[in-house]
Design a protein around this motif. Structure first.
Motif, PDB file in Angstrom:
ATOM      1  N   THR A 143      50.668  30.461 -13.666  1.00  0.00           N
ATOM      2  CA  THR A 143      51.585  30.760 -12.558  1.00  0.00           C
ATOM      3  C   THR A 143      50.948  31.734 -11.555  1.00  0.00           C
ATOM      4  O   THR A 143      51.637  32.224 -10.668  1.00  0.00           O
ATOM      5  N   SER A 151      48.928  34.497 -14.915  1.00  0.00           N
ATOM      6  CA  SER A 151      50.226  34.966 -14.430  1.00  0.00           C
ATOM      7  C   SER A 151      49.982  35.646 -13.084  1.00  0.00           C
ATOM      8  O   SER A 151      48.826  35.879 -12.711  1.00  0.00           O
ATOM      9  N   PRO A 152      51.050  35.954 -12.342  1.00  0.00           N
ATOM     10  CA  PRO A 152      50.829  36.623 -11.058  1.00  0.00           C
ATOM     11  C   PRO A 152      50.019  37.917 -11.220  1.00  0.00           C
ATOM     12  O   PRO A 152      49.170  38.237 -10.380  1.00  0.00           O
ATOM     13  N   ASP A 153      50.251  38.649 -12.301  1.00  0.00           N
ATOM     14  CA  ASP A 153      49.521  39.904 -12.518  1.00  0.00           C
ATOM     15  C   ASP A 153      48.093  39.686 -13.007  1.00  0.00           C
ATOM     16  O   ASP A 153      47.228  40.530 -12.800  1.00  0.00           O
ATOM     17  N   PHE A 154      47.845  38.597 -13.697  1.00  0.00           N
ATOM     18  CA  PHE A 154      46.514  38.334 -14.253  1.00  0.00           C
ATOM     19  C   PHE A 154      46.081  36.909 -13.912  1.00  0.00           C
ATOM     20  O   PHE A 154      46.152  36.010 -14.746  1.00  0.00           O
ATOM     21  N   ILE A 193      56.522  27.534  -7.381  1.00  0.00           N
ATOM     22  CA  ILE A 193      55.614  28.522  -6.779  1.00  0.00           C
ATOM     23  C   ILE A 193      55.197  28.071  -5.378  1.00  0.00           C
ATOM     24  O   ILE A 193      55.138  28.884  -4.440  1.00  0.00           O
ATOM     25  N   GLY A 251      54.115  40.799 -22.824  1.00  0.00           N
ATOM     26  CA  GLY A 251      53.203  40.544 -21.717  1.00  0.00           C
ATOM     27  C   GLY A 251      52.355  39.318 -21.964  1.00  0.00           C
ATOM     28  O   GLY A 251      52.601  38.539 -22.889  1.00  0.00           O
ATOM     29  N   LEU A 252      51.341  39.156 -21.134  1.00  0.00           N
ATOM     30  CA  LEU A 252      50.449  38.008 -21.243  1.00  0.00           C
ATOM     31  C   LEU A 252      49.478  38.243 -22.404  1.00  0.00           C
ATOM     32  O   LEU A 252      48.906  39.324 -22.514  1.00  0.00           O
ATOM     33  N   PRO A 253      49.280  37.248 -23.260  1.00  0.00           N
ATOM     34  CA  PRO A 253      48.338  37.430 -24.374  1.00  0.00           C
ATOM     35  C   PRO A 253      46.892  37.531 -23.887  1.00  0.00           C
ATOM     36  O   PRO A 253      46.549  36.979 -22.850  1.00  0.00           O
ATOM     37  N   ASP A 254      46.065  38.222 -24.657  1.00  0.00           N
ATOM     38  CA  ASP A 254      44.632  38.223 -24.369  1.00  0.00           C
ATOM     39  C   ASP A 254      43.937  37.261 -25.345  1.00  0.00           C
ATOM     40  O   ASP A 254      44.586  36.599 -26.166  1.00  0.00           O
TER      41      ASP A 254
END
Lengths: 383, 383
Positions: A50, A21-24, A79, A286-289
């Motif tokens: 993304t 993701s943009p954050d991760f 994007i 949020g994004l899964p780990d």
């Protein structure tokens, strides 16, 4: 790569979504999640990245992925338009098809294509205002693009062009559910049903061209609406294999949406859905780990198997009987071997050491199986 | 203590089992679990202790427990016989009734009483051999006792004596499911159905005496058998409130049985069950710890609520709509407040910090809600 069949009469299949993701945006995180998903038994994975270098990430995942791989090219098209023009709605139809072909060239096996978000289905959607509007990322990108550009969805308008690419590279089409309900109050509303009708029209067109096709379903839905929805979806789409995300059976379970999805997924699959997309515990937050991914796959396999028992899929019931025989024999090694997730059985047993290695720390010497074995032995002796 | 009503037309209630075992007899562990269960929203708890000083443990739990409390006196009767005679089958009927009265005197609100394990229901059970035999701890104790002593179950034979005690102390009877299936292959077999018939006979007798009564159900059961089982159980038991343990919808999910039970419990409750007993992730492996208990309660509440949506329980759908409105408003504080487990939402959001505090780390700037808000705003502007 492992071949895979999805559809009526077969066991229910399980997909795991991965992606930056943009954050991760770290590729290595996603490769670890890929390993976790495959190790835990995912039949397919999807790269929904993304963030970061999307081509590099997709190629690395393809390289390392031993199972069927899917993607959602519209993300990358949006994007790249955002990077070029600082506005994702400035992507052109040509750019969209170029990205789709790039994914096909990279050896992606199937793609989610939100062809059912059309001027007509959006009119239907807006006929009955929703609590949560459009919650599909691809669906909302296309709907906004259509509005700003005052144009029909190019994935619908130029469906033949899309089929040319898919046919050329042997890629299957997963007709996305861009208008899926994202709240139980929105379930089975005019927008969702309209999109199903468009999906049905396109299933026929794809089949005519010999392109493999399946359709995606919701979303969020109370359990009393699920079997009817599956029946309608199957009817409107000429029994194309149905791929469902969840559905979540309530909106109030963030942190536990993997479980909500397992409930909905079991019911969907028992009613005829063929393929379940896992939902992780990170959903709506949020994004899964990596741990979320691993657990998500196991839980989705649980749902698929519970449905297979109900569907009477050959071999499904035998697995349970073997497990229960091992349980009645107090054969802990065999129980772990037969478990959906052998590792957790070993770990939990290790964490709770018992005085009696045959029993468990719940009952210890008051083990019902031992009492029952004594009763059965005495009954046999009496005869 | 909080009053509680269970039955038709009301929200589905949730029970958490606690209790020591021979391997883990520490009262303090159980008091911590009690706090966890009540904090996470259990409507009732049951003390199933089998290790340590059982009277002391039960009284301490009663003292600290603000919700309805249930117990299973037969465990203590068997354990005390074991201590006295080194043989649990040497408990006498008088000892059993004495323990039941002790529990009643201590202020227990309801008791599980395995009255349905009778000579006849055991004959029915043994008519069709099971994969897993009797898996109920209380059921297996009584069945073995009946065999060794060549006697009828005193809880059945002296049911009037039992009702005297319950009536005298205002305790509700939970008619146990000593013959519940412990494997999906054993579901809805002659033993299980026979016990339901005995439960129905005793429901009528209890009601005639004005003693509150409900009945317990399975167990393990494939999902396609659940709604039929609930309908039959309700019919045979004159619509007495139905209290179900699970059912687990597959045998192969040790470590994930809380999820299997949530699937089965949702279906049971939607089909008419009134009260769900949680199952923890430790099921079939060992004694649950505090974390297992907390999670187990939330997951069981999820199942109960998903069923309440399907049942149309007043107020149930409103909760979901408020959550989805908060979600569409990107109001994270309100989402956490409305969540089944607010703590996990805060924790997961804290673990995955995002650049945009309004968005989440899954989509970041590609948030579907933001795109949809833009689309809706533009559409309204056009009008």
């Amino acid at each position: 790569m492992r071949p895979l069949a999805i559809g009526a009469g077969l066991s229910t299949k399980v997909n795991a979504n991965l992606g930056t993701s943009p954050d991760f945006p770290d590729l290595n995180d996603e490769l670890r999640k890929l390993d976790a998903a495959v190790t835990m038994g995912a039949d397919t994975v999807m790269d929904l990245s993304t963030g970061g270098d999307l081509d590099e990430i997709r190629r690395a995942i393809r390289e390392q992925c031993p199972v069927t791989l899917g993607t959602v090219p519209i993300y990358q098209a949006a994007i790249e338009a955002g990077e070029r023009f600082d506005d994702i709605t400035r992507m052109s139809p040509d750019q969209i098809f170029e990205v789709i072909e790039r994914h096909a060239q990279d050896g992606v096996d199937f793609m989610t294509l939100h062809c059912g978000v059309t001027r007509w289905s959006l009119e239907e959607l807006d006929r009955a205002p929703r609590v949560c509007g459009i919650v599909s990322r691809g669906g909302s990108m296309l709907a906004r693009w259509m509005q700003v550009n005052d144009a029909e969805n190019p994935l619908y308008e130029q469906f033949d062009r899309l089929l040319d690419i898919l046919d050329n590279y042997g890629v299957a089409a997963s007709l996305g559910d861009g208008l899926r309900p994202g709240a139980v109050a929105d379930a089975n509303d005019p927008g969702q049903i309209a999109e199903m009708r468009v999906q049905g029209e396109l299933v026929a067109a794809a089949r005519q061209r010999g392109v493999q096709v399946f359709v995606e379903g919701p979303g969020h839905m109370p359990i009393n609406q699920i079997s009817g929805m599956v029946a309608l979806h199957k009817q409107l789409c000429q029994n194309a294999p149905l791929y469902v995300l969840g559905p979540l059976v309530t909106d109030v379970s963030p942190g536990y949406d993997h479980i909500s999805a397992a409930i909905g997924g079991t019911l969907c699959a028992a009613a005829g859905a063929d393929y379940l997309c896992y939902v992780t515990a990170a959903e709506h937050i949020g994004l899964p780990d990596e741990e979320d991914v691993a657990r998500g796959v196991v839980i989705c396999r649980l749902a698929a198997h519970a449905a297979d028992l109900a569907k009477g899929v050959p071999g499904a019931a035998q697995w349970d009987t073997e497990m229960s025989q091992a349980r009645f024999n107090l054969d802990w090694e065999r129980m772990a071997e037969l478990a959906l997730d052998p590792g957790i059985v070993h770990k939990r047993r290790g964490d709770r050491v018992t005085l009696d290695p045959q029993a468990c720390s719940m009952c210890g010497k008051f083990c019902s199986i031992k009492l029952e074995l004594a009763r059965q032995a005495a009954a046999t002796g009496d005869e």
